[in-house]
Design an enzyme around this catalytic site. Structure first.
Site, mmCIF file in Angstrom:
data_model
loop_
_atom_site.group_PDB
_atom_site.id
_atom_site.type_symbol
_atom_site.label_atom_id
_atom_site.label_comp_id
_atom_site.label_asym_id
_atom_site.label_seq_id
_atom_site.Cartn_x
_atom_site.Cartn_y
_atom_site.Cartn_z
ATOM 1 N N HIS A 29 -3.973 -9.008 3.263
ATOM 2 C CA HIS A 29 -5.411 -9.030 3.479
ATOM 3 C C HIS A 29 -5.721 -9.861 4.723
ATOM 4 O O HIS A 29 -5.235 -10.980 4.857
ATOM 5 C CB HIS A 29 -6.136 -9.643 2.281
ATOM 6 C CG HIS A 29 -6.191 -8.748 1.091
ATOM 7 N ND1 HIS A 29 -6.450 -9.211 -0.184
ATOM 8 C CD2 HIS A 29 -6.018 -7.406 0.964
ATOM 9 C CE1 HIS A 29 -6.434 -8.200 -1.033
ATOM 10 N NE2 HIS A 29 -6.176 -7.091 -0.359
ATOM 11 N N ARG A 33 -0.784 -2.023 -7.129
ATOM 12 C CA ARG A 33 -1.051 -3.101 -6.174
ATOM 13 C C ARG A 33 -1.914 -4.181 -6.828
ATOM 14 O O ARG A 33 -1.652 -5.376 -6.684
ATOM 15 C CB ARG A 33 -1.740 -2.519 -4.933
ATOM 16 C CG ARG A 33 -2.060 -3.508 -3.836
ATOM 17 C CD ARG A 33 -2.454 -2.739 -2.573
ATOM 18 N NE ARG A 33 -3.229 -3.507 -1.624
ATOM 19 C CZ ARG A 33 -2.697 -4.308 -0.709
ATOM 20 N NH1 ARG A 33 -1.385 -4.471 -0.647
ATOM 21 N NH2 ARG A 33 -3.468 -4.953 0.145
ATOM 22 N N HIS A 36 -2.647 2.566 -6.353
ATOM 23 C CA HIS A 36 -3.371 1.347 -5.989
ATOM 24 C C HIS A 36 -3.512 0.405 -7.178
ATOM 25 O O HIS A 36 -3.626 -0.820 -7.012
ATOM 26 C CB HIS A 36 -4.753 1.698 -5.436
ATOM 27 C CG HIS A 36 -5.283 0.672 -4.483
ATOM 28 N ND1 HIS A 36 -4.679 0.409 -3.267
ATOM 29 C CD2 HIS A 36 -6.342 -0.173 -4.569
ATOM 30 C CE1 HIS A 36 -5.355 -0.550 -2.642
ATOM 31 N NE2 HIS A 36 -6.363 -0.909 -3.415
ATOM 32 N N ARG A 69 0.842 -1.186 0.000
ATOM 33 C CA ARG A 69 0.000 0.000 0.000
ATOM 34 C C ARG A 69 0.886 1.248 0.000
ATOM 35 O O ARG A 69 2.045 1.195 0.415
ATOM 36 C CB ARG A 69 -0.908 0.014 1.229
ATOM 37 C CG ARG A 69 -1.816 -1.209 1.350
ATOM 38 C CD ARG A 69 -2.596 -1.169 2.647
ATOM 39 N NE ARG A 69 -3.519 -2.293 2.775
ATOM 40 C CZ ARG A 69 -3.220 -3.472 3.323
ATOM 41 N NH1 ARG A 69 -2.000 -3.679 3.818
ATOM 42 N NH2 ARG A 69 -4.117 -4.429 3.398
ATOM 43 N N TYR A 117 -9.943 -11.704 -7.138
ATOM 44 C CA TYR A 117 -9.021 -12.095 -8.202
ATOM 45 C C TYR A 117 -9.311 -13.479 -8.776
ATOM 46 O O TYR A 117 -8.688 -13.888 -9.747
ATOM 47 C CB TYR A 117 -7.579 -12.035 -7.689
ATOM 48 C CG TYR A 117 -7.146 -10.642 -7.316
ATOM 49 C CD1 TYR A 117 -6.877 -9.683 -8.295
ATOM 50 C CD2 TYR A 117 -7.043 -10.259 -5.984
ATOM 51 C CE1 TYR A 117 -6.512 -8.391 -7.950
ATOM 52 C CE2 TYR A 117 -6.669 -8.971 -5.633
ATOM 53 C CZ TYR A 117 -6.413 -8.045 -6.616
ATOM 54 O OH TYR A 117 -6.052 -6.769 -6.274
ATOM 55 N N LYS A 137 -1.531 -2.721 7.533
ATOM 56 C CA LYS A 137 -2.889 -2.504 8.016
ATOM 57 C C LYS A 137 -3.177 -3.499 9.138
ATOM 58 O O LYS A 137 -2.927 -4.680 9.003
ATOM 59 C CB LYS A 137 -3.880 -2.695 6.866
ATOM 60 C CG LYS A 137 -5.289 -2.241 7.184
ATOM 61 C CD LYS A 137 -6.144 -2.343 5.944
ATOM 62 C CE LYS A 137 -7.550 -1.840 6.221
ATOM 63 N NZ LYS A 137 -8.407 -1.929 5.025
#
Length: 282
Positions: A250, A227, A224, A143, A259, A166
């Site tokens: 994630h 990414r 992004h 990110r 995906y 994150k």
């Protein structure tokens, strides 16, 4: 009914303190909650806790995009859940987010990225930085917030330790040799001394806005997209979805499952290309 004392008790401020201190949410997440709830408060012209279902729906109707409505409703629901659990209200309003289409994220293929990178003058320090930064983002899938907080000491033998991921979880991501070489070339050209990996011309850590401008300048997309391009390249190359989940950081496999559309398209294309019946052989 909510008493006047409860209305004036600063429940919104209490909620903000809750998500900041108890939940420990990241500053950007907190800002998003505050922005959405303040907007709703401004719309109501009174305390949010007194809002009815009809008033919430009327507020949400002001926004065209389902994703925007869902985000704002999520903030409102979180606030009322806090109030209900804290026994400030007897029952929260019952509203559900609407399902939104899971569109495949926009991505760039490596050939396109490589071609556009040729426009960068790598003889200058700033040009070399921009070139290395774009390769770094594409090679790691990190990110923007993770990239700007990266330090030289986070790179070790071709690996990047993402410390400010994150959810405050660390993860290790391998960095492709081409990106490592470009990053090292930039660091050798750099005049300023700092452990921060990416610096502005003033010698200060590069900001998120600056990264956005750099990527937009050369590739015409947001960071992004790089990414998504990283994830797309891995999926089409045959990488396991769980591996991609770990690399992207994630928390839930559900986020990565968008995906799987790529996997299905790739399988379909393979059948069309190689199966004899798909080629019209009788």
């Amino acid at each position: 009914m909510v008493s006047e004392m409860q209305k004036d008790s600063g429940l919104l401020e209490a909620f903000i303190e809750y998500i900041s201190v108890i939940k420990g949410l990241r500053p950007l997440s907190i800002e998003a909650y505050v922005r959405d709830l303040r907007a709703f408060e401004s719309y109501l012209k009174r305390d949010i806790v007194t809002a009815s279902v009809d008033e919430i729906l009327s507020f949400l109707a002001l926004f065209d995009k389902a994703s925007t409505r869902n985000r704002k409703l999520s903030s409102i629901n979180a606030f009322f859940t806090f109030c209900e659990r804290s026994e400030f209200i007897a029952q929260k309003p019952k509203l559900r987010v609407a399902k939104t289409a899971q569109n495949l994220p926009k991505f760039l293929e490596y050939d396109a990225i490589s071609h556009m990178l040729q426009a960068i003058d790598r003889k200058s320090e700033q040009g070399m930085r921009d070139y290395a930064l774009i390769l770094f983002l594409y090679a790691t899938g990190c990110r923007v917030s993770e990239a700007v907080s990266a330090r030289k000491s986070d790179l070790h033998e071709g690996w990047l330790k993402i410390r400010n991921a994150k959810g405050d979880k660390e993860r290790m991501v391998p960095v492709a040799p081409a990106a490592m070489e470009a990053t090292e070339a930039y660091l050798q050209m750099r005049k300023q001394e700092s452990d921060h990996l990416w610096l502005s011309y003033q010698g200060k850590p590069l900001s998120r806005i600056s990264v956005f401008k750099i990527v937009r300048k050369y590739l015409g997309v947001s960071p992004h997209v790089l990414r998504h391009s990283f994830a797309t390249a891995l999926i089409l190359g045959g990488a396991d979805l769980r591996v991609v989940q770990d690399l992207l950081g994630h928390e839930s496999i559900t986020t990565t499952q968008i995906y799987t559309h790529l996997q299905k398209e790739d399988l379909c294309q393979s059948v069309q290309n190689y199966h004899p019946l798909a080629q019209g052989v009788s």
